[in-house]
Design an enzyme around this catalytic site. Sequence first.
Site, mmCIF file in Angstrom:
data_model
loop_
_atom_site.group_PDB
_atom_site.id
_atom_site.type_symbol
_atom_site.label_atom_id
_atom_site.label_comp_id
_atom_site.label_asym_id
_atom_site.label_seq_id
_atom_site.Cartn_x
_atom_site.Cartn_y
_atom_site.Cartn_z
ATOM 1 N N GLU A 106 10.451 7.543 -3.779
ATOM 2 C CA GLU A 106 9.486 6.887 -4.672
ATOM 3 C C GLU A 106 8.234 7.742 -4.668
ATOM 4 O O GLU A 106 8.149 8.737 -3.937
ATOM 5 C CB GLU A 106 9.171 5.464 -4.195
ATOM 6 N N LYS A 115 3.539 -3.860 2.047
ATOM 7 C CA LYS A 115 2.419 -3.235 1.324
ATOM 8 C C LYS A 115 1.198 -3.192 2.237
ATOM 9 O O LYS A 115 0.242 -3.962 2.081
ATOM 10 C CB LYS A 115 2.157 -4.029 0.026
ATOM 11 N N TYR A 139 -1.976 -5.598 1.470
ATOM 12 C CA TYR A 139 -2.661 -5.827 0.198
ATOM 13 C C TYR A 139 -1.655 -6.094 -0.907
ATOM 14 O O TYR A 139 -0.438 -5.967 -0.718
ATOM 15 C CB TYR A 139 -3.564 -4.651 -0.176
ATOM 16 N N LEU A 142 8.634 0.672 -1.454
ATOM 17 C CA LEU A 142 8.025 -0.609 -1.783
ATOM 18 C C LEU A 142 8.834 -1.242 -2.913
ATOM 19 O O LEU A 142 9.113 -0.561 -3.910
ATOM 20 C CB LEU A 142 6.573 -0.413 -2.243
ATOM 21 N N HIS A 165 -5.971 -3.279 20.770
ATOM 22 C CA HIS A 165 -4.788 -3.137 19.917
ATOM 23 C C HIS A 165 -3.996 -4.441 19.769
ATOM 24 O O HIS A 165 -3.507 -4.755 18.696
ATOM 25 C CB HIS A 165 -3.862 -2.049 20.464
ATOM 26 N N ARG A 187 5.543 -11.429 -2.810
ATOM 27 C CA ARG A 187 5.485 -10.178 -2.031
ATOM 28 C C ARG A 187 4.282 -10.213 -1.082
ATOM 29 O O ARG A 187 4.374 -9.764 0.064
ATOM 30 C CB ARG A 187 5.402 -8.968 -2.981
ATOM 31 N N ARG A 210 -12.547 -4.788 19.580
ATOM 32 C CA ARG A 210 -11.478 -3.814 19.374
ATOM 33 C C ARG A 210 -10.496 -3.793 20.542
ATOM 34 O O ARG A 210 -10.854 -3.467 21.670
ATOM 35 C CB ARG A 210 -12.056 -2.409 19.169
HETATM 36 N N1 PDD Z 1 0.864 0.749 -5.765
HETATM 37 N N2 PDD Z 1 5.497 2.235 -4.332
HETATM 38 C C1 PDD Z 1 4.317 2.346 -3.713
HETATM 39 C C2 PDD Z 1 4.234 3.125 -2.448
HETATM 40 C C3 PDD Z 1 3.177 1.711 -4.264
HETATM 41 O O1 PDD Z 1 1.995 1.806 -3.632
HETATM 42 C C4 PDD Z 1 3.285 1.003 -5.487
HETATM 43 C C5 PDD Z 1 2.130 0.315 -6.129
HETATM 44 C C6 PDD Z 1 4.552 0.923 -6.094
HETATM 45 C C7 PDD Z 1 4.782 0.144 -7.375
HETATM 46 O O2 PDD Z 1 4.700 -1.243 -7.133
HETATM 47 P P1 PDD Z 1 4.292 -2.255 -8.312
HETATM 48 O O3 PDD Z 1 5.165 -1.949 -9.452
HETATM 49 O O4 PDD Z 1 4.554 -3.595 -7.731
HETATM 50 O O5 PDD Z 1 2.835 -2.002 -8.638
HETATM 51 C C8 PDD Z 1 5.634 1.538 -5.482
HETATM 52 C C9 PDD Z 1 -0.314 0.062 -6.256
HETATM 53 C C10 PDD Z 1 -0.439 0.059 -7.731
HETATM 54 C C11 PDD Z 1 -1.527 0.611 -5.545
HETATM 55 O O6 PDD Z 1 -1.382 0.981 -4.384
HETATM 56 O O7 PDD Z 1 -2.615 0.620 -6.117
#
Ligand code: PDD
Length: 284
Positions: free
Chosen positions: A180, A148, A34, A204, A103, A53, A101
């Site tokens: 993070e 992501k 996502y 991320l 894998h 990204r 379904r």
């Molecule tokens: N999340 N690290 C993680 C694990 C994240 O899920 C996110 C963002 C960030 C920050 O990334 P960015 O600055 O590009 O938004 C760092 C989004 C907001 C979410 O999952 O809703």
Amino acid sequence: MVQVQAFLNGEYMPLEECHISPLDRGFIFGDGIYELLPVYKNKPFYLQQHLSRLERSIGEIRINNPYTKSEWEALVETLIQQSSDDNLAIYIQVTRGIAPRDHAFPKDAAASVFAMANPLAIVPQEQLQKGVALITAKDERWQRCDIKVISLLANILAIQDAVQASAVEAIMVRNGFALEGAASNLFVVRDGEVFTHPKDNLILPGITRDFVLELLSELNIPYTEQLIPKEWLYSADEIWITSSTKEVLAATKIDQQVVGNGAPGEVWEKTHALYQQRKMQAPF
Ligand code: PDD
């Protein structure tokens, strides 16, 4: 109630009209990725970086990207045009599609693409003024946190622990280092210098993180991308979290301990002020 505009597999429609098969691999396996990008005054913030990204995430999990860059741009633009709000959080999800379904990758499934444009939630004034509380949590995620992915169970469990401790975010700790947040990047200030974890497979690569580093350069505030020992969290002058929805937010408590002097610090204040000024001028 505001009508949320959405997109599902080629068609635009209100969110409540979106329906998808339970055999979608996103539903069955969490097999998808996502992206989330903010829109300020109808302008998507760092659109090219978010789309790069997105394309990288799609490639890393070996889905065939269903759209060209200009088709992704058009999707975002159309959602903005169709939405009544000027400030939006656009969520885009791509899964490996619908298939019996199993894998292993399906041979002929087309990727499913879903997107929705929700009104952008503003960070509450109280959180900005007083700062927020954080907890630390053992990082139980996989080793590819740079992608992501929609499979967010470890993040969800950590954030739920935070909520139960009256905190807003959990800082993921692995091998003694604070990496993070469960949904944000981490910044720590010590003696006027700002530290954040380097871009590697354990975090991320946040678009907000990059933006904040640009702002620090502009402000002539020194920063270093390096590993952050967990103990630094308890002796930091300032701690911030950054994300597309939280922007840059100061933390004034971590694991019940007071951070710095208990109020958002002056390095944060400068950075946040410039953030508010620059976010409308960011490239899109
Ligand atoms: N999340 N690290 C993680 C694990 C994240 O899920 C996110 C963002 C960030 C920050 O990334 P960015 O600055 O590009 O938004 C760092 C989004 C907001 C979410 O999952 O809703």
